[in-house]
Design an enzyme around this catalytic site. Structure first.
Site, PDB file in Angstrom:
ATOM      1  N   TYR A  66       4.823  -6.199   7.939  1.00  0.00           N
ATOM      2  CA  TYR A  66       4.632  -5.090   8.871  1.00  0.00           C
ATOM      3  C   TYR A  66       5.469  -5.215  10.144  1.00  0.00           C
ATOM      4  O   TYR A  66       5.754  -4.214  10.789  1.00  0.00           O
ATOM      5  CB  TYR A  66       3.158  -4.982   9.270  1.00  0.00           C
ATOM      6  CG  TYR A  66       2.245  -4.531   8.152  1.00  0.00           C
ATOM      7  CD1 TYR A  66       1.879  -3.194   8.017  1.00  0.00           C
ATOM      8  CD2 TYR A  66       1.735  -5.443   7.233  1.00  0.00           C
ATOM      9  CE1 TYR A  66       1.029  -2.783   7.004  1.00  0.00           C
ATOM     10  CE2 TYR A  66       0.883  -5.041   6.214  1.00  0.00           C
ATOM     11  CZ  TYR A  66       0.540  -3.708   6.101  1.00  0.00           C
ATOM     12  OH  TYR A  66      -0.296  -3.304   5.088  1.00  0.00           O
ATOM     13  N   ASN A 138       4.057   3.821   9.398  1.00  0.00           N
ATOM     14  CA  ASN A 138       2.804   3.501   8.727  1.00  0.00           C
ATOM     15  C   ASN A 138       1.665   4.240   9.414  1.00  0.00           C
ATOM     16  O   ASN A 138       1.338   3.951  10.575  1.00  0.00           O
ATOM     17  CB  ASN A 138       2.526   1.995   8.763  1.00  0.00           C
ATOM     18  CG  ASN A 138       1.194   1.644   8.117  1.00  0.00           C
ATOM     19  OD1 ASN A 138       1.029   1.821   6.920  1.00  0.00           O
ATOM     20  ND2 ASN A 138       0.239   1.143   8.903  1.00  0.00           N
ATOM     21  N   GLU A 139       1.107   5.212   8.723  1.00  0.00           N
ATOM     22  CA  GLU A 139      -0.057   5.966   9.219  1.00  0.00           C
ATOM     23  C   GLU A 139       0.179   6.555  10.608  1.00  0.00           C
ATOM     24  O   GLU A 139      -0.759   6.667  11.410  1.00  0.00           O
ATOM     25  CB  GLU A 139      -1.318   5.101   9.206  1.00  0.00           C
ATOM     26  CG  GLU A 139      -1.720   4.634   7.810  1.00  0.00           C
ATOM     27  CD  GLU A 139      -3.121   4.031   7.761  1.00  0.00           C
ATOM     28  OE1 GLU A 139      -3.814   4.035   8.791  1.00  0.00           O
ATOM     29  OE2 GLU A 139      -3.515   3.575   6.669  1.00  0.00           O
ATOM     30  N   ASP A 181      -4.452   7.804   3.355  1.00  0.00           N
ATOM     31  CA  ASP A 181      -4.840   8.744   2.304  1.00  0.00           C
ATOM     32  C   ASP A 181      -5.836   9.750   2.872  1.00  0.00           C
ATOM     33  O   ASP A 181      -7.037   9.684   2.626  1.00  0.00           O
ATOM     34  CB  ASP A 181      -5.433   8.001   1.109  1.00  0.00           C
ATOM     35  CG  ASP A 181      -5.661   8.942  -0.068  1.00  0.00           C
ATOM     36  OD1 ASP A 181      -5.022  10.007  -0.120  1.00  0.00           O
ATOM     37  OD2 ASP A 181      -6.496   8.610  -0.935  1.00  0.00           O
ATOM     38  N   ARG A 186      -2.637  15.069   2.085  1.00  0.00           N
ATOM     39  CA  ARG A 186      -2.271  14.454   0.802  1.00  0.00           C
ATOM     40  C   ARG A 186      -1.239  15.286   0.041  1.00  0.00           C
ATOM     41  O   ARG A 186      -0.353  14.731  -0.610  1.00  0.00           O
ATOM     42  CB  ARG A 186      -3.517  14.237  -0.073  1.00  0.00           C
ATOM     43  CG  ARG A 186      -3.205  13.498  -1.363  1.00  0.00           C
ATOM     44  CD  ARG A 186      -4.414  13.398  -2.277  1.00  0.00           C
ATOM     45  NE  ARG A 186      -5.337  12.337  -1.874  1.00  0.00           N
ATOM     46  CZ  ARG A 186      -6.456  12.058  -2.541  1.00  0.00           C
ATOM     47  NH1 ARG A 186      -6.795  12.785  -3.610  1.00  0.00           N
ATOM     48  NH2 ARG A 186      -7.239  11.072  -2.142  1.00  0.00           N
ATOM     49  N   GLU A 241      -1.249   0.071   0.384  1.00  0.00           N
ATOM     50  CA  GLU A 241      -2.411  -0.782   0.645  1.00  0.00           C
ATOM     51  C   GLU A 241      -3.516  -0.359  -0.314  1.00  0.00           C
ATOM     52  O   GLU A 241      -3.719   0.833  -0.525  1.00  0.00           O
ATOM     53  CB  GLU A 241      -2.919  -0.643   2.085  1.00  0.00           C
ATOM     54  CG  GLU A 241      -1.985  -1.114   3.181  1.00  0.00           C
ATOM     55  CD  GLU A 241      -2.552  -0.852   4.578  1.00  0.00           C
ATOM     56  OE1 GLU A 241      -3.735  -0.418   4.671  1.00  0.00           O
ATOM     57  OE2 GLU A 241      -1.825  -1.060   5.564  1.00  0.00           O
ATOM     58  N   TYR A 273      -4.287  -5.400   0.068  1.00  0.00           N
ATOM     59  CA  TYR A 273      -4.493  -5.758   1.474  1.00  0.00           C
ATOM     60  C   TYR A 273      -5.595  -6.811   1.527  1.00  0.00           C
ATOM     61  O   TYR A 273      -6.705  -6.539   1.074  1.00  0.00           O
ATOM     62  CB  TYR A 273      -4.896  -4.498   2.255  1.00  0.00           C
ATOM     63  CG  TYR A 273      -4.839  -4.646   3.746  1.00  0.00           C
ATOM     64  CD1 TYR A 273      -3.643  -4.480   4.427  1.00  0.00           C
ATOM     65  CD2 TYR A 273      -5.974  -4.968   4.462  1.00  0.00           C
ATOM     66  CE1 TYR A 273      -3.587  -4.625   5.797  1.00  0.00           C
ATOM     67  CE2 TYR A 273      -5.923  -5.118   5.834  1.00  0.00           C
ATOM     68  CZ  TYR A 273      -4.726  -4.937   6.489  1.00  0.00           C
ATOM     69  OH  TYR A 273      -4.667  -5.085   7.854  1.00  0.00           O
TER      70      TYR A 273
END
Length: 319
Positions: A66, A138-139, A181, A186, A241, A273
């Site tokens: 990461y 990431n997110e 998610d 989505r 993940e 994860y």
């Protein structure tokens, strides 16, 4: 190791043409709290020797890291992981200042200093054949408010990374995004990020999904719905993940589903994860001092599940 490339909805070995399916672990020993200049998991040879062995015991072919410091040398660790048959998926962001995008005010962080950091990460890892790809974010988009402002900036960062790679790097290296998610995004987010020319569209899409908890089925876990929702994705999709810990002990029953049809007709594997135990209790191993690791029960249970799919081959996903 041969570099991996993207063809349609598949990762493929650039030499053999065989499909590559990710059997991976999210790997950031010490967690985000340990991220600081001069320190990253791919710069300490002793730790890499220890961890390459443990990852081989699991049957892992990919790790996700990461945060890295591009100013330190990674030759020894990356060569060691290549010798162990392990590829790298690497996030270009870190929690440090000028090294990430603010999800609610992205215009304040999309700066020259930020892009210089991103490009330096690409330069630092582009020469390794086992660098599988880069995550542009990431997110970053994880609720309604961030969904109003952040997508266009993620699109711009993907564009910047891909054009930099095309202009300055000797081989194409895939660029993708790792998404929460969230049912709100989505369908729309992978379509938005994968549209446009080859120099602005993502090459792959990762999903951070924790919906298979304990002993479930394709239907009760929601995996059947995941298949339907990602069935027409234009690029390879995989679990960036997975590994719900709401039900203990984790039995990793989903592993057998992830690496068998019909999941492999849409998904290209996933990353569990996570490698070491942190405050959120997802670890497979625990750091016990002096650089030593202790196996946690999850390690053996995951090993048993991955051994079931150790020698499975995967046909290409047809368009």
């Amino acid at each position: 190791l041969n570099p991996i490339k993207v063809e349609g909805r598949n990762f493929v070995d650039s030499v053999t043409g065989e499909r590559f399916v990710i059997k991976g672990v999210d790997y950031q020993p010490g967690g985000s709290s340990s991220v600081r200049k001069g320190n990253d998991p791919l710069a300490d040879l002793g730790s890499c020797i220890r961890d390459a062995y443990m990852l081989q015991q699991l049957g892992i072919n990919t790790i996700r890291v990461y945060s890295v410091d591009p100013s330190v040398n990674h030759d020894e660790c990356m060569s060691l992981f290549a010798a162990a048959g392990i590829y790298l998926l690497l996030d270009v962001n870190t929690p440090l200042a000028n090294q990430h995008i603010h999800r609610y005010e992205p215009w304040t962080t999309y700066t020259k200093n930020y892009l210089n950091h991103v490009f330096s990460v690409i330069e630092a890892f582009a020469g390794y054949p086992n660098t599988l790809g880069f995550f542009a974010g990431n997110e970053v988009i994880n609720d309604y408010d961030s969904g109003q402002v952040a997508p266009a900036y993620m699109k711009a960062i993907v564009r910047d990374m891909k054009q930099y790679i095309a202009n300055h790097i000797h081989r194409p290296i895939p660029v993708g995004y790792s998404a929460a998610d969230d049912l709100l995004f989505r369908h729309s987010l992978p379509k938005y990020l994968s549209c446009g020319s080859e120099f602005e569209a993502i090459d792959f899409f990762g999903v951070n999904s924790y919906q298979w908890c304990g002993r479930q089925s394709m239907e009760t876990s929601g995996y059947t719905q995941l298949l339907q929702d990602f069935n027409n994705t234009a690029v390879p999709v995989f679990f960036s993940e997975y590994g719900c810990n709401n039900v203990q002990p984790r039995v990793f029953q989903e592993v057998e589903a992830i690496y068998s049809s019909p999941m492999t007709d849409v998904f290209s594997g996933g990353l569990v994860y996570e490698y070491t135990e942190e405050s959120n209790h997802y670890g497979l191993l625990q750091m016990v001092g002096g650089g030593a690791l202790r196996e946690l029960p999850d390690f053996k249970r995951l090993q048993i599940q991955l051994n079931k799919v150790k020698d499975v081959s995967f046909p290409l996903i047809q368009e």
